[in-house]
Motif scaffolding. Structure first.
Motif, PDB file in Angstrom:
ATOM      1  N   ARG A 241       0.822  -1.207   0.000  1.00 48.65           N
ATOM      2  CA  ARG A 241       0.000   0.000   0.000  1.00 48.65           C
ATOM      3  C   ARG A 241       0.861   1.266   0.000  1.00 48.65           C
ATOM      4  NH1 ARG A 241      -5.252   0.643   2.897  1.00 48.65           N
ATOM      5  NH2 ARG A 241      -6.465  -0.144   1.169  1.00 48.65           N
ATOM      6  N   ALA A 242       1.994   1.231   0.704  1.00 51.97           N
ATOM      7  CA  ALA A 242       2.882   2.395   0.731  1.00 51.97           C
ATOM      8  C   ALA A 242       3.444   2.673  -0.664  1.00 51.97           C
ATOM      9  CB  ALA A 242       4.012   2.166   1.727  1.00 51.97           C
ATOM     10  N   THR A 243       3.833   1.616  -1.362  1.00 55.03           N
ATOM     11  CA  THR A 243       4.336   1.775  -2.732  1.00 55.03           C
ATOM     12  C   THR A 243       3.241   2.304  -3.655  1.00 55.03           C
ATOM     13  OG1 THR A 243       5.893  -0.053  -2.404  1.00 55.03           O
ATOM     14  CG2 THR A 243       5.400   0.578  -4.682  1.00 55.03           C
ATOM     15  N   LEU A 244       2.038   1.757  -3.495  1.00 56.86           N
ATOM     16  CA  LEU A 244       0.909   2.178  -4.328  1.00 56.86           C
ATOM     17  C   LEU A 244       0.575   3.648  -4.097  1.00 56.86           C
ATOM     18  CD1 LEU A 244      -1.408   1.609  -6.257  1.00 56.86           C
ATOM     19  CD2 LEU A 244      -2.686   0.589  -4.364  1.00 56.86           C
ATOM     20  N   ILE A 245       0.554   4.063  -2.843  1.00 57.40           N
ATOM     21  CA  ILE A 245       0.249   5.461  -2.533  1.00 57.40           C
ATOM     22  C   ILE A 245       1.327   6.393  -3.084  1.00 57.40           C
ATOM     23  CG2 ILE A 245       0.057   7.119  -0.629  1.00 57.40           C
ATOM     24  CD1 ILE A 245      -1.339   4.864   0.952  1.00 57.40           C
ATOM     25  N   GLU A 246       2.591   5.961  -3.012  1.00 53.69           N
ATOM     26  CA  GLU A 246       3.683   6.773  -3.555  1.00 53.69           C
ATOM     27  C   GLU A 246       3.526   6.951  -5.073  1.00 53.69           C
ATOM     28  OE1 GLU A 246       6.950   9.073  -4.139  1.00 53.69           O
ATOM     29  OE2 GLU A 246       5.936   8.567  -2.239  1.00 53.69           O
ATOM     30  N   LEU A 247       3.151   5.889  -5.777  1.00 52.32           N
ATOM     31  CA  LEU A 247       2.933   5.985  -7.222  1.00 52.32           C
ATOM     32  C   LEU A 247       1.762   6.916  -7.536  1.00 52.32           C
ATOM     33  CD1 LEU A 247       3.407   2.236  -8.261  1.00 52.32           C
ATOM     34  CD2 LEU A 247       4.923   4.153  -8.835  1.00 52.32           C
ATOM     35  N   ILE A 248       0.700   6.811  -6.755  1.00 52.54           N
ATOM     36  CA  ILE A 248      -0.458   7.689  -6.967  1.00 52.54           C
ATOM     37  C   ILE A 248      -0.076   9.139  -6.714  1.00 52.54           C
ATOM     38  CG2 ILE A 248      -2.744   8.298  -6.068  1.00 52.54           C
ATOM     39  CD1 ILE A 248      -3.236   5.317  -5.619  1.00 52.54           C
ATOM     40  N   ASN A 249       0.715   9.381  -5.669  1.00 56.17           N
ATOM     41  CA  ASN A 249       1.164  10.748  -5.391  1.00 56.17           C
ATOM     42  C   ASN A 249       2.028  11.293  -6.534  1.00 56.17           C
ATOM     43  OD1 ASN A 249      -0.149  10.823  -2.937  1.00 56.17           O
ATOM     44  ND2 ASN A 249       1.642  10.179  -1.765  1.00 56.17           N
ATOM     45  N   GLN A 250       2.890  10.430  -7.083  1.00 52.55           N
ATOM     46  CA  GLN A 250       3.704  10.847  -8.229  1.00 52.55           C
ATOM     47  C   GLN A 250       2.825  11.214  -9.413  1.00 52.55           C
ATOM     48  OE1 GLN A 250       6.661   7.882  -9.219  1.00 52.55           O
ATOM     49  NE2 GLN A 250       7.385   7.726  -7.097  1.00 52.55           N
ATOM     50  N   LYS A 251       1.801  10.405  -9.650  1.00 51.51           N
ATOM     51  CA  LYS A 251       0.903  10.690 -10.774  1.00 51.51           C
ATOM     52  C   LYS A 251       0.147  12.001 -10.544  1.00 51.51           C
ATOM     53  CE  LYS A 251      -3.018   9.117 -13.455  1.00 51.51           C
ATOM     54  NZ  LYS A 251      -4.179   8.219 -13.547  1.00 51.51           N
ATOM     55  N   GLU A 252      -0.210  12.288  -9.310  1.00 51.46           N
ATOM     56  CA  GLU A 252      -0.903  13.548  -9.023  1.00 51.46           C
ATOM     57  C   GLU A 252      -0.006  14.751  -9.308  1.00 51.46           C
ATOM     58  OE1 GLU A 252      -2.421  13.487  -5.074  1.00 51.46           O
ATOM     59  OE2 GLU A 252      -4.119  12.184  -5.575  1.00 51.46           O
ATOM     60  N   VAL A 253       1.278  14.642  -8.958  1.00 55.30           N
ATOM     61  CA  VAL A 253       2.219  15.738  -9.224  1.00 55.30           C
ATOM     62  C   VAL A 253       2.371  15.947 -10.723  1.00 55.30           C
ATOM     63  CG1 VAL A 253       4.628  16.481  -9.034  1.00 55.30           C
ATOM     64  CG2 VAL A 253       3.465  15.455  -7.061  1.00 55.30           C
ATOM     65  N   VAL A 254       2.590  14.842 -11.443  1.00 57.37           N
ATOM     66  CA  VAL A 254       2.737  14.932 -12.907  1.00 57.37           C
ATOM     67  C   VAL A 254       1.443  15.427 -13.532  1.00 57.37           C
ATOM     68  CG1 VAL A 254       3.178  13.611 -15.016  1.00 57.37           C
ATOM     69  CG2 VAL A 254       4.484  13.118 -12.936  1.00 57.37           C
TER      70      VAL A 254
ATOM     71  N   PRO B  55      -2.648  -2.631 -11.892  1.00 56.30           N
ATOM     72  CA  PRO B  55      -2.606  -3.984 -11.313  1.00 56.30           C
ATOM     73  C   PRO B  55      -2.419  -3.983  -9.800  1.00 56.30           C
ATOM     74  CG  PRO B  55      -0.566  -3.503 -12.511  1.00 56.30           C
ATOM     75  CD  PRO B  55      -1.522  -2.402 -12.822  1.00 56.30           C
ATOM     76  N   MET B  56      -1.755  -2.964  -9.266  1.00 57.48           N
ATOM     77  CA  MET B  56      -1.574  -2.894  -7.816  1.00 57.48           C
ATOM     78  C   MET B  56      -2.895  -2.576  -7.119  1.00 57.48           C
ATOM     79  SD  MET B  56       2.145  -1.085  -7.274  1.00 57.48           S
ATOM     80  CE  MET B  56       2.158  -1.481  -5.520  1.00 57.48           C
ATOM     81  N   LEU B  57      -3.709  -1.725  -7.734  1.00 61.73           N
ATOM     82  CA  LEU B  57      -5.039  -1.450  -7.191  1.00 61.73           C
ATOM     83  C   LEU B  57      -5.902  -2.707  -7.216  1.00 61.73           C
ATOM     84  CD1 LEU B  57      -6.028   2.064  -8.617  1.00 61.73           C
ATOM     85  CD2 LEU B  57      -5.791   1.443  -6.208  1.00 61.73           C
ATOM     86  N   GLU B  58      -5.794  -3.452  -8.295  1.00 59.14           N
ATOM     87  CA  GLU B  58      -6.570  -4.682  -8.442  1.00 59.14           C
ATOM     88  C   GLU B  58      -6.179  -5.698  -7.377  1.00 59.14           C
ATOM     89  OE1 GLU B  58      -9.612  -6.852 -10.198  1.00 59.14           O
ATOM     90  OE2 GLU B  58      -8.946  -4.829 -10.734  1.00 59.14           O
TER      91      GLU B  58
END
Length: 470
Positions: A320-333, A386-389
């Motif tokens: 979940r920590a990795t997934l949240i970090e990726l989502i945060n990166q996508k929000e910045v981009v 896939p991580m969300l799934e």
């Protein structure tokens, strides 16, 4: 009592209920050959769509997040096309059936398997109405017959050790409460013989000084007919012999064993009312909702699956920590992409962009930068999807976590718990880890605008975005 003071092995108890249900369906001509009980097919808190033959998981607002037709999980696109314009509304009982308790597992498994057979054309119209709603009624009647005929409970009473998971601390937790001056009541829909047999097996060996389970309770009410017990008054009978013989009764006494009656009778006889009573049960509707709505009793929900979910959440922390970090990166981009997009839009009307950097870029730089950012977001999506799934698969591979619908939101089950249960826990024996004088207070409930940055901005006197997204 059931799944509250006594916890059953779900695979064993619901597995036998399923077996009896399938036997009854087979006697009516339903094709059941080759089918077996699969307890992982469903979890508590899902909702049966009797109109479409689906099983769905909804978030707290009623939006469907996952769905299964028969035993086949539907794709995200299928779910969106099927439920994108409607919400799960539990008030529409002719369509939606909420799985309130672990007792719902056997029925849901049998129904979803029968949906498969129906879609294959294996169920003829002469044994069942030709739609999914009629099929649900047929399965429900078969399971109800299994309970009413008594064979299932007779089998469990003959070998309770095969079906009950003992909890040595539970009787001691109740003993603490009783010795602290609390009045304890047992209110169950089960009959006298089943209640007495199962409570003896689960309680007597763990109580001190030759106490029996009856010694814990100021009143025991069997065959209570919940939820009607909370809604209306039924005749009251006193059980006067060990064989379960009864006589009409108009006044209750301490230590008595009764059948029928009503919640109002309980209040009058004990001279306590409303929030002076904490009612503990496992069924969200029959126990928690109705005692809260009609009597204003305080309520505690028992949900044993929370223990497995808590363990799964702990083991999912890195994921979940990795997934949240990726989502945060996508929000910045994504924010950068949107700034450039807005800059192009404003440039057409001669207005400056929100940022100086975007204002100073020419059209070609803006377009090329947007294309690069779009590629980055697409690559992030390929990792995130896939991580969300997979999120929650440590609890259940099909449905994810019990209390969550997606990464951020609560499930419809959790919304029902929040609405009707004052407290919830995995087992009654957890009260043993507190004193019987404990007053439970809820944690602070935060709102979307209750962020630290909001208050800090107010202190600094700067402008803030006061939009709160739920």
């Amino acid at each position: 009592m059931d799944y509250t003071l006594i916890h059953y092995n779900v695979k064993a108890w619901e597995g036998r209920a399923y077996d009896y249900c399938m036997r009854n369906l087979q006697s009516l001509g339903f094709p059941v050959d080759g089918l077996a009980f699969d307890p992982d097919l469903v979890i508590r808190g899902l909702v049966i769509d009797k109109e479409k033959g689906n099983l769905v998981k909804a978030d707290r607002f009623g939006y469907v997040k996952r769905a299964m037709h028969g035993t086949r999980m539907l794709s995200t696109q299928d779910v969106s096309e099927m439920y994108g314009r409607e919400l799960v509304d539990l008030r529409k009982e002719n369509r939606w059936e909420f799985l309130n308790t672990l007792f719902s597992v056997s029925e849901a498994v049998a129904y979803m398997q029968m949906v498969d057979r129906y879609d294959e054309g294996a169920i003829s119209a002469d044994i069942c109405p030709p739609d999914y709603r009629g099929l649900y009624k047929a399965v429900g009647k078969a399971l109800f017959r299994a309970h009413v005929e008594g064979q299932l409970k007779s089998e469990i009473m003959s070998k309770p050790e095969l079906f009950v998971e003992p909890d040595p601390e539970l009787p001691l937790a109740l003993l603490d409460q009783k010795e602290a001056g609390k009045k304890l009541l047992l209110i169950t829909n089960s009959d006298y013989h089943y209640t007495n047999k199962m409570m003896k097996h689960s309680f007597n060996r763990f109580l001190p000084n030759d106490m029996g389970w009856r010694d814990l309770f100021d009143m025991v009410i069997i065959s209570a007919r919940k939820p009607e017990f909370f809604q209306m008054s039924h005749p009251l009978y006193e059980v006067v012999t060990g064989e379960g013989l009864m006589r009409p009764c108009f006044k209750v006494r301490k230590g008595g064993l009764y059948s029928g009656g009503s919640a109002q009778m309980v209040e009058n006889s004990l001279d306590i009312h409303g929030d002076e009573i904490l009612y503990v049960g496992d069924h969200i509707y029959t126990d928690v909702s109705q005692s809260k709505v009609h009597q204003l009793w305080r309520t505690a929900l028992i949900c044993r699956e929370l223990e497995e979910e808590y363990s799964a959440l702990i083991h999912s922390r890195d994921h979940r920590a990795t997934l949240i970090e990726l989502i945060n990166q996508k929000e910045v981009v994504g924010d950068l992409f949107n700034q450039l997009r807005l800059a192009l839009q404003r440039r057409n009307t001669g207005r400056p962009a929100q940022t100086l950097a975007a204002t100073n870029m020419d059209d070609q730089d803006l377009t090329e930068s947007m294309q690069k950012l779009l590629i980055v977001m697409q690559r992030l999506d390929e990792k995130i999807a896939p991580m969300l799934e997979a999120d929650g698969e440590l609890f259940n591979k099909r449905w994810g976590f019990l209390s969550r619908a997606g990464l951020w939101d609560k499930s419809h089950l959790m919304r029902q718990i929040e609405k009707y249960a004052d407290i919830y826990t995995s087992r009654v024996s957890n009260f043993l880890y507190y004193t019987p004088f404990m007053y439970f207070r809820s944690q602070e409930q935060t709102l979307a605008h209750d962020s630290y940055s909001y208050y800090q901005a107010q202190i600094n006197g700067s402008a803030v975005d006061s939009t709160g997204a739920n």
